[in-house]
Write an enzyme that holds these catalytic residues in place. Structure first.
Site, mmCIF file in Angstrom:
data_model
loop_
_atom_site.group_PDB
_atom_site.id
_atom_site.type_symbol
_atom_site.label_atom_id
_atom_site.label_comp_id
_atom_site.label_asym_id
_atom_site.label_seq_id
_atom_site.Cartn_x
_atom_site.Cartn_y
_atom_site.Cartn_z
ATOM 1 N N SER A 138 -9.496 1.701 3.428
ATOM 2 C CA SER A 138 -8.671 2.488 2.539
ATOM 3 C C SER A 138 -7.683 1.656 1.713
ATOM 4 O O SER A 138 -7.159 2.146 0.715
ATOM 5 C CB SER A 138 -7.887 3.507 3.358
ATOM 6 O OG SER A 138 -6.982 2.858 4.227
ATOM 7 N N SER A 142 -9.558 -0.787 7.469
ATOM 8 C CA SER A 142 -9.002 -0.541 6.129
ATOM 9 C C SER A 142 -8.346 -1.739 5.451
ATOM 10 O O SER A 142 -8.008 -1.650 4.275
ATOM 11 C CB SER A 142 -8.006 0.611 6.189
ATOM 12 O OG SER A 142 -8.683 1.831 6.257
ATOM 13 N N LYS A 159 0.863 -1.183 0.000
ATOM 14 C CA LYS A 159 0.000 0.000 0.000
ATOM 15 C C LYS A 159 0.897 1.230 0.000
ATOM 16 O O LYS A 159 1.965 1.222 0.630
ATOM 17 C CB LYS A 159 -0.880 -0.053 1.251
ATOM 18 C CG LYS A 159 -1.910 1.052 1.371
ATOM 19 C CD LYS A 159 -2.711 0.843 2.653
ATOM 20 C CE LYS A 159 -3.749 1.928 2.881
ATOM 21 N NZ LYS A 159 -4.524 1.696 4.124
#
Lengths: 489, 100
Positions: free
Chosen positions: A155, A179, A80
Site C-alpha cells: 500500500s 506494504s 505516507k
C-alpha cells in the site's frame, strides 16, 4: 548551486556538510520536481511547501552553527499519509478522513523533525493501507515511474514511486503484509520492514496492530540505514515498542562487508509454478551473485509458508475490523448527511466513508471473530502463525539470512487484478510471512525485465538483525549497481 | 464449511455497522465465499499442541505505565475534527425516545 543531479541521501549529506549546497536549495529542487511530475504520477496527496521551506531554513541554521547535525538534518523526506504530523492532514487514502487534521505528531514524525529532516508532504496509499496496487486509494491510483499505467505496488505505493521518480530522496511507509517491500520491488527502490517493535507505532493510523510496522523507502541501502537509525528506539507511547538497545547501522556501510562465510538460506520449495518465470530466473541469478561474493548458499525448508496468505487474511482483517470500529461519524470522520439517529450515523457514515476493499476486510474480520467461527478461523490462524514463526526460527539455527523473491511477478498493469480480490492478495505471498513472524525484511533491486520493470529480492533476518540485513544487501547493491538506473519520466 | 448465504452476509454487515445494497449482494457473496474457501486451507495444518501467537514480542508481560497524571491533548485539538459539536461535546442525533 550545482545542476540538479541524481542525488542519493548520502550524497546530499556530504554536500550539506561541506556547505556546497543548502537545505533550502535542495528542498526547492525537490518541490519543483513534485510540482512538475505529481500530476502525472499522483504520488502525493498533500504537499506542505511553506512548512518544508521553514524547516529547511532551520536546518541550514543548524548546519551553519554545527548544532547537533545528524544524518537527516536538512534532508527532504515524505511521509505516507497514514502517518500523523501535527496540523497537517492525514487521510490514510480514505475519503472518510478527507478533512482530518492531525492533532499531534506521530513518534516517527517527531523523531524526523528532531533530527532536522525536512518533511515535504504526505504520499498516496491504498485506503487504510489495505491493498497491493495503490488502486484502493480514494485519491486515485499512483502510476509506476518505470512504466505509466502499471501499478507501483501497495500500500505504500506513493512513497515508493516518489523515491523512484526522484521526487524525494527518502520516504516513510508502513508494512503490515508487505506494504513497504512489495512497492519497493515494483519501483526498483530499497524498502525495509523492521523487526516488530523496533519502531514506534504511536500516531500511525492502525490497520492490524500485531503486524503494522513503519520503515524507510530509499534509493540505496546506505540511505535506508540512515533513515532507519533515526526512527528506531523504545517509545513509552507504544506498549509494543521494544527496549532492545539501538545501534548505529549506517556506519558499517562505509565499506563493503566481505560475505565469506555468511550463510544465506534459500527455500527452493517456494519457487512453485505460480511464480512468474522472469522472477524465478532473477532470484536464481541473484543467488549466483551471492555465491560469487563468498556467501554460503544453504537449503532451508519453510513448509508452513504456504499457509501465509490464508493465515494473514484471517488475522489482519480480524484486527482491522476492531481497529476501524473507531470510525463512527462522530469524533473525527465525515458524517453521513442521511443520519437520522445514532445507528444510522454509524452505518451510513461508514458505508459512505469506506471504500470497497476496506468494507470487504471489515466484513471478513467481523465474520472470523463471530460466534461459531472464532475457533475455526481466528484461533486456528493464530496457531498457524506460531508454526510459521517456528519454521523461520528453525531455519535461522543454520543460516544468517533467508533470501526469497519479494513478489511473485513484476509490476502488473493498473486494473488487471481488480475483478478478483484473491488474485491481488496472492501477490503478497512472499512478504506476508515476515510480519506474521515479527521478523525484519528488506527488499532491494535485483534487476529489470526487458520492458524496464524493476524486480526485487527480499532478505529476511533474525529478530533485531537489521544491521546484518543492511550489510548483506549493501554487498549485493555495490556488486550489481541496479540502483544507478534512472526511470524516464 | 457450507458457503455463506445472503442472509449471513447481511447479518455480518449489521454486526460491522455497514450497509450493503441489495444490488451488490450477489457479487459480495461470491467474493466472500471465494476468499473464505481459500482461508479454509488452514484446516489442513496440524496444530495439535501448538499455542496461538497473538503478537510477537520479547516482553513476557504487558508493560504498565506509572499511575501518574500527565498532560494530555488540548481539548480544542481533540474536537477540531468532530463533524458536529457544541462547546466541548460531540453532538449526535437524538438517541432516546425517538420515533422509528
Amino acid at each position: 548551486m550545482p545542476p540538479p543531479k541524481d542525488w542519493t541521501l548520502s550524497e546530499l549529506r556530504e554536500l550539506l556538510d561541506k556547505g556546497s549546497i543548502s537545505s533550502v536549495e535542495i528542498t526547492q529542487h525537490y518541490l519543483q520536481r513534485i510540482e512538475k511530475y505529481n500530476s502525472n504520477l499522483n504520488t502525493f496527496i498533500s504537499v506542505i511547501r511553506d512548512q518544508a521551506l521553514i524547516l529547511a531554513e532551520l536546518a541550514d541554521k543548524r548546519i551553519a552553527n554545527k548544532d547537533n547535525v545528524l544524518p537527516l538534518t536538512g534532508i527532504p523526506i515524505a511521509l505516507k499519509d497514514n502517518i500523523l504530523m501535527k496540523d497537517v492532514g492525514a487521510t490514510a487514502g480514505s475519503k472518510f478522513l478527507k478533512d482530518f487534521v492531525s492533532p499531534y505528531h506521530s513518534t516517527v514524525a517527531k523523531k524526523l523533525l528532531d533530527a532536522g529532516a525536512v518533511i515535504v508532504g504526505k504520499t498516496n496509499c491504498d485506503e487504510f493501507a489495505m491493498g497491493s496496487s495503490n488502486e484502493n486509494s480514494a485519491f486515485g491510483p499512483v502510476h509506476n515511474p518505470w512504466k505509466h499505467g502499471f501499478a507501483p505496488g501497495g500500500s505504500s505505493g506513493g512513497s515508493a514511486a516518489s523515491v523512484a521518480a526522484r521526487l524525494v530522496p527518502a520516504a516513510l511507509g508502513t508494512d503490515t503484509g508487505g506494504s513497504i517491500r512489495q512497492p519497493a520491488a515494483f519501483c526498483g527502490v530499497v524498502g525495509l520492514k523492521p523487526t516488530y517493535g523496533r519502531v514506534s507505532r504511536y500516531g500511525i493510523i492502525a490497520f492490524a496492530s500485531s503486524l503494522d510496522q513503519v520503515g524507510p523507502l530509499t534509493r540505496t541501502v546506505k540511505d535506508n540505514a540512515m533513515v532507519y537509525d533515526s526512527l528506531c528506539g523504545h517509545d513509552p507511547m507504544d506498549s509494543t515498542s521494544s527496549k532492545h538497545p539501538n545501534e548505529i547501522t549506517y556506519k558499517a556501510l562505509d565499506s563493503v562487508r566481505d560475505l565469506k562465510g555468511l550463510k544465506i538460506g534459500f527455500a527452493r520449495e517456494l519457487l512453485t509454478e505460480r511464480i512468474d518465470p522472469l522472477i524465478r530466473d532473477n532470484v536464481l541469478a541473484s543467488i549466483e551473485i551471492y555465491a560469487k561474493l563468498g556467501a554460503v548458499i544453504t537449503d532451508v525448508s519453510l513448509p508452513h509458508l504456504d499457509y501465509g496468505i490464508a493465515c494473514y487474511y484471517v488475522l489482519a482483517p480480524a484486527e482491522a475490523s476492531a481497529n476501524l470500529a473507531r470510525y463512527d461519524g462522530i469524533r473525527f470522520t465525515a458524517r453521513s448527511p442521511r443520519s437520522m439517529n445514532v445507528e444510522d450515523t454509524y452505518a451510513k457514515s461508514r458505508s459512505e466513508g469506506f471504500g470497497p476493499e476496506v468494507k470487504r476486510r471489515i466484513l471478513l474480520g467481523t465474520f472470523v471473530l463471530s460466534t461459531g467461527y472464532y475457533d475455526t478461523f481466528y484461533l486456528k490462524a493464530q496457531k498457524v502463525r506460531s508454526l510459521i514463526r517456528q519454521d523461520f526460527m528453525n531455519a535461522f539455527q543454520n543460516v544468517d539470512v533467508i533470501l526469497t523473491p519479494t513478489t511473485p511477478s513484476p509490476a502488473f498493469p493498473l486494473g488487471s487484478k481488480n475483478e478478483n480480490p484473491l488474485d491481488m492478495y496472492l501477490s503478497d505471498a512472499f512478504t506476508v510471512p515476515v510480519p506474521i513472524a515479527g521478523l525484519p525484511g528488506i527488499s532491494i533491486p535485483s534487476g529489470f525485465t526487458n520492458d524496464s520493470r524493476p524486480m526485487g529480492i527480499q532478505l529476511i533476518g533474525k529478530p533485531f538483525a537489521e544491521k546484518t540485513l543492511f550489510e548483506t544487501a549493501y554487498s549485493f547493491e555495490q556488486e550489481t549497481l541496479f540502483h544507478e538506473r534512472v526511470p524516464t519520466l | 464449511m457450507t458457503p455463506l448465504t445472503k442472509s449471513d452476509i447481511k447479518k455480518i454487515a449489521r454486526l460491522a455497522q455497514l450497509e450493503i445494497d441489495d444490488s451488490e449482494l450477489d457479487q459480495k457473496l461470491s467474493e466472500f465465499n471465494r476468499i473464505l474457501s481459500f482461508t479454509e486451507k488452514l484446516a489442513s495444518a496440524n496444530v495439535d499442541q501448538i499455542k496461538p501467537t497473538q503478537f510477537v514480542s520479547e516482553e513476557t508481560k504487558t508493560p504498565l505505565s506509572e499511575d501518574k497524571v500527565k498532560p494530555s491533548l488540548d481539548q480544542e485539538l481533540v474536537f477540531q475534527n468532530a463533524p458536529d459539536r457544541q462547546d466541548f461535546f460531540f453532538k449526535v442525533p437524538r438517541m432516546i425516545g425517538e420515533e422509528k
